[in-house]
Design a protein around this motif. Structure first.
Motif, short mmCIF file in Angstrom:
data_model
loop_
_atom_site.label_atom_id
_atom_site.label_comp_id
_atom_site.label_asym_id
_atom_site.label_seq_id
_atom_site.Cartn_x
_atom_site.Cartn_y
_atom_site.Cartn_z
N LEU A 54 -7.65 -70.65 8.54
CA LEU A 54 -6.86 -71.02 9.62
C LEU A 54 -7.35 -72.08 10.52
CD1 LEU A 54 -5.87 -67.39 10.82
CD2 LEU A 54 -4.48 -68.90 9.83
N GLN A 55 -8.67 -72.25 10.62
CA GLN A 55 -9.17 -73.45 11.14
C GLN A 55 -8.78 -74.78 10.24
OE1 GLN A 55 -13.54 -72.88 11.41
NE2 GLN A 55 -13.27 -71.46 13.29
N ASN A 56 -8.80 -74.74 9.15
CA ASN A 56 -8.38 -75.67 8.29
C ASN A 56 -6.75 -76.01 8.55
OD1 ASN A 56 -10.81 -76.00 7.36
ND2 ASN A 56 -10.42 -74.56 5.26
N ILE A 57 -5.97 -75.12 8.62
CA ILE A 57 -4.79 -75.12 8.70
C ILE A 57 -4.33 -75.88 10.36
CG2 ILE A 57 -2.40 -74.14 9.32
CD1 ILE A 57 -3.30 -72.12 7.01
N GLU A 58 -5.27 -75.18 11.17
CA GLU A 58 -5.10 -75.83 12.47
C GLU A 58 -5.23 -77.29 12.80
OE1 GLU A 58 -5.90 -72.95 16.16
OE2 GLU A 58 -7.54 -72.83 14.67
N ALA A 59 -6.27 -77.87 11.76
CA ALA A 59 -6.71 -79.30 11.80
C ALA A 59 -5.25 -79.94 11.44
CB ALA A 59 -7.84 -79.41 10.79
N VAL A 60 -4.68 -79.76 10.21
CA VAL A 60 -3.44 -80.26 9.84
C VAL A 60 -2.41 -80.21 10.80
CG1 VAL A 60 -1.80 -80.47 8.18
CG2 VAL A 60 -3.96 -80.08 7.37
N LEU A 61 -2.09 -79.24 11.78
CA LEU A 61 -1.16 -78.68 12.56
C LEU A 61 -1.55 -79.94 13.70
CD1 LEU A 61 -0.99 -74.98 12.52
CD2 LEU A 61 0.83 -76.77 11.72
N GLY A 62 -2.72 -80.00 14.26
CA GLY A 62 -3.34 -80.69 15.20
C GLY A 62 -3.00 -82.15 14.91
N THR A 63 -2.68 -82.97 13.84
CA THR A 63 -2.27 -84.17 13.78
C THR A 63 -0.96 -84.42 14.33
OG1 THR A 63 -1.34 -83.99 11.53
CG2 THR A 63 -3.60 -84.37 11.52
N GLN A 64 -0.31 -83.37 14.60
CA GLN A 64 1.30 -83.45 15.11
C GLN A 64 1.22 -82.90 16.41
OE1 GLN A 64 3.36 -85.53 13.24
NE2 GLN A 64 1.40 -85.87 12.29
N GLY A 65 0.01 -82.54 17.20
CA GLY A 65 0.05 -82.09 18.44
C GLY A 65 0.63 -80.79 18.26
N LEU A 66 0.31 -79.75 17.11
CA LEU A 66 0.73 -78.47 17.18
C LEU A 66 -0.47 -77.65 16.80
CD1 LEU A 66 3.49 -79.07 14.20
CD2 LEU A 66 3.74 -79.01 16.62
N ASP A 67 -0.27 -76.21 16.76
CA ASP A 67 -1.18 -75.31 17.02
C ASP A 67 -0.63 -74.21 16.16
OD1 ASP A 67 -0.33 -73.49 19.12
OD2 ASP A 67 -1.27 -74.83 20.32
N LEU A 68 -1.20 -73.01 15.95
CA LEU A 68 -0.91 -71.90 15.43
C LEU A 68 0.39 -71.29 16.08
CD1 LEU A 68 -4.48 -70.24 14.30
CD2 LEU A 68 -2.63 -71.38 12.76
N SER A 69 0.58 -71.71 17.42
CA SER A 69 1.55 -70.94 17.95
C SER A 69 3.01 -71.62 17.48
CB SER A 69 1.54 -71.11 19.44
OG SER A 69 1.76 -72.49 19.97
N ASP A 70 2.98 -72.70 16.82
CA ASP A 70 4.07 -73.50 16.28
C ASP A 70 4.45 -73.09 14.80
OD1 ASP A 70 4.55 -75.33 18.60
OD2 ASP A 70 2.45 -75.81 17.92
N VAL A 71 3.89 -72.15 14.40
CA VAL A 71 3.87 -71.68 12.99
C VAL A 71 5.24 -70.78 12.94
CG1 VAL A 71 3.12 -70.56 11.04
CG2 VAL A 71 1.40 -72.01 12.09
N VAL A 72 6.07 -71.00 12.09
CA VAL A 72 7.07 -69.96 12.02
C VAL A 72 7.39 -69.27 10.82
CG1 VAL A 72 8.86 -71.48 13.63
CG2 VAL A 72 8.63 -71.90 10.94
N LYS A 73 6.39 -69.55 9.74
CA LYS A 73 6.46 -69.11 8.44
C LYS A 73 5.07 -69.20 7.80
CE LYS A 73 7.99 -67.02 4.67
NZ LYS A 73 7.00 -66.28 3.93
N ALA A 74 4.51 -68.01 7.40
CA ALA A 74 3.01 -68.22 6.68
C ALA A 74 3.54 -67.50 5.14
CB ALA A 74 2.14 -67.31 7.53
N THR A 75 2.76 -68.10 4.35
CA THR A 75 2.52 -67.32 2.84
C THR A 75 1.10 -67.18 2.56
OG1 THR A 75 4.54 -68.38 2.22
CG2 THR A 75 3.11 -67.51 0.60
N VAL A 76 0.62 -66.24 2.49
CA VAL A 76 -0.83 -65.46 2.15
C VAL A 76 -1.05 -65.34 0.77
CG1 VAL A 76 -2.72 -64.27 3.19
CG2 VAL A 76 -1.06 -65.11 4.95
#
Length: 124
Positions: A54-76
């Motif tokens: 999830l930290q790795n995903i947050e790093a990519v989200l952060g490039t667009q000013g986003l965080d995990l609260s902006d996620v609408v769909k996850a595949t695990v």
């Protein structure tokens, strides 16, 4: 139109794919595992691996000013379905409500217990 996203704060792609793609108001991430982006070390156990993923995903989200609260769909993908409870408790701790829609499946992963990709809505 689509734009590729790349950041050294997330693990480098190991094949022919982008870390993320921005298109039509969404950021789509690649599937990330628990490798530390600087050392490639994979931590032990489902809890630590879920946190790092999830930290790795947050790093990519952060490039667009986003965080995990902006996620609408996850595949695990998890290697061992018996790890589901530990994964889910850690996910619930780190991903804010309202929780995104999610699919969780058992998969054969190479040397890791979890892999996650997400779709996040860009902020307007």
């Amino acid at each position: 139109m689509k734009t590729a996203i790349s950041t050294p704060a997330a693990p480098r792609p190991s094949a022919s794919y982008s870390q993320g793609i921005v298109a039509n108001g969404f950021l789509f991430t690649a599937g990330f595992g628990p490798q530390h982006p600087e050392t490639d070390v994979v931590p032990e156990g489902i809890v630590a691996q879920t946190r790092q993923t999830l930290q790795n995903i947050e790093a990519v989200l952060g490039t667009q000013g986003l965080d995990l609260s902006d996620v609408v769909k996850a595949t695990v993908h998890i290697t061992r379905l018996e790890d589901f409870a530990g994964f889910d408790a850690t996910y619930r701790e780190l991903v804010p409500t309202p929780l995104p829609a999610r699919t969780t499946v058992g998969s054969g992963l190479h040397g890791q217990l979890v892999e996650i990709d997400v779709v996040a809505a860009l902020r307007g």
